[in-house]
Write a protein that holds these residues in place. Structure first.
Motif, PDB file in Angstrom:
ATOM      1  N   ASP A   1       0.821  -1.211   0.000  1.00 52.63           N
ATOM      2  CA  ASP A   1       0.000   0.000   0.000  1.00 52.63           C
ATOM      3  C   ASP A   1       0.857   1.264   0.000  1.00 52.63           C
ATOM      4  O   ASP A   1       0.492   2.264  -0.627  1.00 52.63           O
ATOM      5  CB  ASP A   1      -0.943   0.015   1.197  1.00 52.63           C
ATOM      6  CG  ASP A   1      -2.214  -0.777   0.942  1.00 52.63           C
ATOM      7  OD1 ASP A   1      -2.348  -1.342  -0.159  1.00 52.63           O
ATOM      8  OD2 ASP A   1      -3.063  -0.842   1.845  1.00 52.63           O
ATOM      9  N   ASP A   2       1.979   1.230   0.707  1.00 51.04           N
ATOM     10  CA  ASP A   2       2.891   2.382   0.686  1.00 51.04           C
ATOM     11  C   ASP A   2       3.278   2.726  -0.748  1.00 51.04           C
ATOM     12  O   ASP A   2       3.321   3.901  -1.134  1.00 51.04           O
ATOM     13  CB  ASP A   2       4.178   2.077   1.460  1.00 51.04           C
ATOM     14  CG  ASP A   2       3.966   1.877   2.942  1.00 51.04           C
ATOM     15  OD1 ASP A   2       2.848   2.119   3.428  1.00 51.04           O
ATOM     16  OD2 ASP A   2       4.931   1.467   3.616  1.00 51.04           O
ATOM     17  N   ILE A   3       3.598   1.697  -1.527  1.00 47.66           N
ATOM     18  CA  ILE A   3       4.107   1.897  -2.883  1.00 47.66           C
ATOM     19  C   ILE A   3       2.986   2.099  -3.892  1.00 47.66           C
ATOM     20  O   ILE A   3       3.036   3.028  -4.705  1.00 47.66           O
ATOM     21  CB  ILE A   3       5.007   0.704  -3.284  1.00 47.66           C
ATOM     22  CG1 ILE A   3       6.269   0.691  -2.416  1.00 47.66           C
ATOM     23  CG2 ILE A   3       5.369   0.776  -4.770  1.00 47.66           C
ATOM     24  CD1 ILE A   3       7.174  -0.510  -2.644  1.00 47.66           C
ATOM     25  N   LEU A   4       1.973   1.261  -3.849  1.00 48.01           N
ATOM     26  CA  LEU A   4       0.945   1.277  -4.891  1.00 48.01           C
ATOM     27  C   LEU A   4      -0.039   2.431  -4.749  1.00 48.01           C
ATOM     28  O   LEU A   4      -0.634   2.862  -5.747  1.00 48.01           O
ATOM     29  CB  LEU A   4       0.175  -0.049  -4.891  1.00 48.01           C
ATOM     30  CG  LEU A   4       0.981  -1.293  -5.255  1.00 48.01           C
ATOM     31  CD1 LEU A   4       0.093  -2.529  -5.204  1.00 48.01           C
ATOM     32  CD2 LEU A   4       1.641  -1.158  -6.628  1.00 48.01           C
ATOM     33  N   TRP A   5      -0.220   2.954  -3.530  1.00 42.46           N
ATOM     34  CA  TRP A   5      -1.242   3.976  -3.328  1.00 42.46           C
ATOM     35  C   TRP A   5      -0.714   5.308  -2.821  1.00 42.46           C
ATOM     36  O   TRP A   5      -1.348   6.342  -3.032  1.00 42.46           O
ATOM     37  CB  TRP A   5      -2.319   3.462  -2.372  1.00 42.46           C
ATOM     38  CG  TRP A   5      -3.076   2.323  -2.969  1.00 42.46           C
ATOM     39  CD1 TRP A   5      -2.988   1.003  -2.625  1.00 42.46           C
ATOM     40  CD2 TRP A   5      -4.021   2.384  -4.040  1.00 42.46           C
ATOM     41  NE1 TRP A   5      -3.818   0.242  -3.416  1.00 42.46           N
ATOM     42  CE2 TRP A   5      -4.472   1.069  -4.287  1.00 42.46           C
ATOM     43  CE3 TRP A   5      -4.530   3.426  -4.811  1.00 42.46           C
ATOM     44  CZ2 TRP A   5      -5.400   0.770  -5.282  1.00 42.46           C
ATOM     45  CZ3 TRP A   5      -5.467   3.133  -5.797  1.00 42.46           C
ATOM     46  CH2 TRP A   5      -5.891   1.816  -6.021  1.00 42.46           C
ATOM     47  N   ARG A   6       0.444   5.333  -2.137  1.00 46.38           N
ATOM     48  CA  ARG A   6       0.957   6.609  -1.621  1.00 46.38           C
ATOM     49  C   ARG A   6       2.187   7.090  -2.397  1.00 46.38           C
ATOM     50  O   ARG A   6       2.209   8.234  -2.857  1.00 46.38           O
ATOM     51  CB  ARG A   6       1.244   6.491  -0.119  1.00 46.38           C
ATOM     52  CG  ARG A   6      -0.045   6.464   0.703  1.00 46.38           C
ATOM     53  CD  ARG A   6       0.216   6.432   2.187  1.00 46.38           C
ATOM     54  NE  ARG A   6       0.646   5.127   2.666  1.00 46.38           N
ATOM     55  CZ  ARG A   6      -0.180   4.128   2.960  1.00 46.38           C
ATOM     56  NH1 ARG A   6      -1.487   4.263   2.810  1.00 46.38           N
ATOM     57  NH2 ARG A   6       0.292   2.965   3.408  1.00 46.38           N
ATOM     58  N   ARG A   7       3.214   6.259  -2.574  1.00 51.48           N
ATOM     59  CA  ARG A   7       4.374   6.709  -3.344  1.00 51.48           C
ATOM     60  C   ARG A   7       4.047   6.801  -4.834  1.00 51.48           C
ATOM     61  O   ARG A   7       4.593   7.634  -5.549  1.00 51.48           O
ATOM     62  CB  ARG A   7       5.567   5.768  -3.134  1.00 51.48           C
ATOM     63  CG  ARG A   7       5.998   5.529  -1.689  1.00 51.48           C
ATOM     64  CD  ARG A   7       6.225   6.814  -0.926  1.00 51.48           C
ATOM     65  NE  ARG A   7       6.742   6.541   0.416  1.00 51.48           N
ATOM     66  CZ  ARG A   7       5.975   6.238   1.469  1.00 51.48           C
ATOM     67  NH1 ARG A   7       4.654   6.171   1.335  1.00 51.48           N
ATOM     68  NH2 ARG A   7       6.512   6.013   2.658  1.00 51.48           N
ATOM     69  N   THR A   8       3.178   5.922  -5.316  1.00 45.92           N
ATOM     70  CA  THR A   8       2.689   5.973  -6.698  1.00 45.92           C
ATOM     71  C   THR A   8       1.174   5.773  -6.645  1.00 45.92           C
ATOM     72  O   THR A   8       0.605   5.575  -5.572  1.00 45.92           O
ATOM     73  CB  THR A   8       3.301   4.864  -7.566  1.00 45.92           C
ATOM     74  OG1 THR A   8       2.681   3.614  -7.244  1.00 45.92           O
ATOM     75  CG2 THR A   8       4.810   4.747  -7.350  1.00 45.92           C
ATOM     76  N   LYS A   9       0.527   5.812  -7.792  1.00 53.44           N
ATOM     77  CA  LYS A   9      -0.892   5.446  -7.886  1.00 53.44           C
ATOM     78  C   LYS A   9      -1.053   4.235  -8.796  1.00 53.44           C
ATOM     79  O   LYS A   9      -2.064   4.055  -9.464  1.00 53.44           O
ATOM     80  CB  LYS A   9      -1.713   6.627  -8.398  1.00 53.44           C
ATOM     81  CG  LYS A   9      -1.780   7.779  -7.402  1.00 53.44           C
ATOM     82  CD  LYS A   9      -2.478   7.372  -6.110  1.00 53.44           C
ATOM     83  CE  LYS A   9      -2.558   8.512  -5.101  1.00 53.44           C
ATOM     84  NZ  LYS A   9      -1.267   8.817  -4.490  1.00 53.44           N
ATOM     85  N   LEU A  10      -0.038   3.376  -8.809  1.00 52.79           N
ATOM     86  CA  LEU A  10      -0.082   2.192  -9.664  1.00 52.79           C
ATOM     87  C   LEU A  10      -1.175   1.225  -9.243  1.00 52.79           C
ATOM     88  O   LEU A  10      -1.582   0.365 -10.034  1.00 52.79           O
ATOM     89  CB  LEU A  10       1.279   1.492  -9.653  1.00 52.79           C
ATOM     90  CG  LEU A  10       2.403   2.241 -10.379  1.00 52.79           C
ATOM     91  CD1 LEU A  10       3.741   1.551 -10.141  1.00 52.79           C
ATOM     92  CD2 LEU A  10       2.106   2.348 -11.867  1.00 52.79           C
ATOM     93  N   GLY A  11      -1.663   1.360  -8.018  1.00 51.45           N
ATOM     94  CA  GLY A  11      -2.738   0.490  -7.574  1.00 51.45           C
ATOM     95  C   GLY A  11      -3.984   0.614  -8.437  1.00 51.45           C
ATOM     96  O   GLY A  11      -4.748  -0.346  -8.587  1.00 51.45           O
TER      97      GLY A  11
END
Length: 515
Positions: A479-489
């Motif tokens: 979640d840190d990466i997919l939704w906050r650092r990026t929006k790749l989620g």
């Protein structure tokens, strides 16, 4: 990641890793104070990543006569645009107008004020517009043929927090994520704080305590033993994301029958972001905040009143909600509660205590500056402010001094990067440039070909970026990466988060599980 000392002595302990806490830590560290910032979850995990993604004066606040707040926010809009032109960029708003809405003369008067309350160096002025002449206007219902246009700015809110924290760390601050402040005790000269994180207990001895815990700020004092609880007005704002409703780069401000306004913003290429609501929130449950069915219906109705394409709750591909900690002035309308900030200072009980209440993303830098203006003299360290003339990490596109050129010539800077990294797919370079700015060179320092990016862990996320986010930006879970650092989620297939967490566990130990 390295061992964290079990005892830290510092000038300032900041509790809260949202935009205000990160901003205060950055400003204080830049003035030579030793700083510890602790956040019980990830940076920007709560309110600061759940905004409308805007750097704006707040046009609707003029109706509530909050002229001081609007003036302050408009002045900050210019400063922030120049300091972080990679994650903040100008955004033109279209305001459809039809009979029965606010009178046209009132809107013109409000837009005139909006243009002139603070200097506007490079953003276009407001004015009337024929909506059918715009790419986005074709998506509107027939009654919306004319309207108004004005300028504000878009921001990647979660990355703004991370960049402020990164700047703080590079100026000497210690930033501890997923580390909770469980107890504080004050004497005449210092605060003794007990922090608990994955590495165990850390004792911090600080000369000043800053309570920047956002929605938890009112209760933190009581829970840690620092003082009585402070009542706050907690207002939940929710957003929905739906498949793209209109073409073009412009956004919409949609007037609603209840007097509120709703934004419809271009989002991540294929989507439209719609929000926000204003609903009072129960302080008993701040860790799990979600949109309600009624809020979803409200936002869908707002869209359906204006656009030809109708949407329903089933069309929502993602939603998020955040709780805004507002100053409780006793009013009955959550929408009209002030978005300005207030400090409470306490030196009577010994070492200084500064508590921050309210505020908005746009005014975080000014809030931090005023906070440290107060802290410095209490610690015998009066130093001039500096952040108005400094770029955030990655924002120094054309030099270390913030320039309007970096905003106006951002596309030119990207074209130069395309020449430098010709082997990189164009869409990936565009995302890297927007996310990292000049730090793109650090991200790709050892890459000479696409193969050097490593495994594509999930679509669009390669190992080199994941490693960078873990080692440089405190990322610990999917979640840190997919939704906050990026929006790749938003673009990831089912199972992507599980796959990324498995990669993180294999390469960096057990991944954190979100609450």
């Amino acid at each position: 990641m390295g061992e964290i000392a079990k005892r830290i002595d510092c000038d300032v302990l900041v509790v809260g890793g949202g935009i205000n806490g990160a901003g205060i830590a950055r400003d204080a560290a830049g003035r030579g104070l030793s700083v510890v910032l602790c956040e019980k979850d990830d940076l920007a995990q709560h309110t600061s990543s759940a905004s409308s993604k805007l750097i704006h004066g707040g046009l609707r606040y003029l109706e509530q006569y909050h002229f001081g707040l609007v003036r302050k926010a408009l002045a900050e809009r210019e400063v922030l645009l120049k300091s972080a032109p990679h994650i903040i960029h100008p955004l033109r708003f279209l305001m459809p107008h039809a009979p029965g809405q606010r009178p046209a003369w009132m809107i013109r008067a409000g837009l005139f004020l909006y243009d002139h309350l603070a200097p506007r160096d490079f953003l276009p002025a407001s004015g009337a517009i024929a909506l059918r002449a715009t790419p986005a206007g074709a998506a509107l219902q027939p009654q919306f043929a004319r309207g108004f246009a004005y300028s504000d700015a878009w921001v990647d809110d979660a990355r703004l927090v991370v960049l402020a924290a990164l700047d703080a760390r590079e100026r000497g601050a210690t930033v501890l994520t997923r580390t909770r402040c469980v107890r504080v005790r004050r004497d005449a000269a210092r605060w003794d704080a007990e922090l608990r994180g994955a590495d165990g207990v850390i004792h911090v001895h600080a000369r000043c305590l800053v309570n920047a815990a956002g929605p938890w700020a009112g209760s933190l004092l009581h829970e840690t033993g620092a003082g009585p609880a402070r009542p706050m007005r907690l207002v939940k704002g929710s957003h929905i994301v739906v498949p793209r409703l209109f073409d073009g780069p412009d956004a919409f401000l949609l007037q609603q029958p209840d007097g509120r306004i709703v934004f419809a913003l271009p989002y991540e290429g294929a989507f439209t972001l719609v929000g926000t609501t204003d609903v009072d929130h129960d302080p008993a449950d701040l860790d799990r905040v979600a949109i309600s069915a009624a809020e979803t219906a409200y936002l869908c109705d707002a869209v359906n009143r204006c656009f030809t394409r109708r949407i329903a709750p089933a069309d929502v591909v993602w939603s998020y909600a955040g709780v805004r900690p507002l100053i409780d002035e006793g009013g009955s309308n959550a929408s009209s509660a002030s978005r300005d900030y207030r400090f409470e200072h306490d030196t009577a009980g010994g070492a200084p205590l500064l508590s921050v209440f309210g505020g908005k993303v746009t005014t975080f830098r000014k809030l931090a500056e005023q906070a440290v203006d107060w802290i410095g003299p209490r610690l015998g360290r009066s130093m001039p402010p500096w952040t108005a003339h400094a770029c955030l990490p990655g924002g120094d596109l054309y030099g270390k001094v913030p320039l309007a050129r970096a905003v106006l010539e951002y596309d030119g800077w990207v074209r130069t990067r395309r020449q430098q990294f010709a082997w990189l797919p164009e869409a990936l370079l565009a995302r890297y440039a927007r996310s990292y700015g000049t730090r793109l060179s650090a991200l790709l320092a050892h890459c000479r070909s696409r193969a050097d990016l490593g495994e594509e862990i999930v679509p669009g996320l390669f190992e080199v970026e994941a490693e960078y986010l873990v080692r440089q930006e405190w990322a610990r879970c999917a979640d840190d990466i997919l939704w906050r650092r990026t929006k790749l989620g938003l673009h990831a297939p089912p199972g992507a988060a599980h796959r990324l967490d498995a990669w993180l566990a294999a390469h960096h130990g057990a991944a954190v599980t979100e609450p």
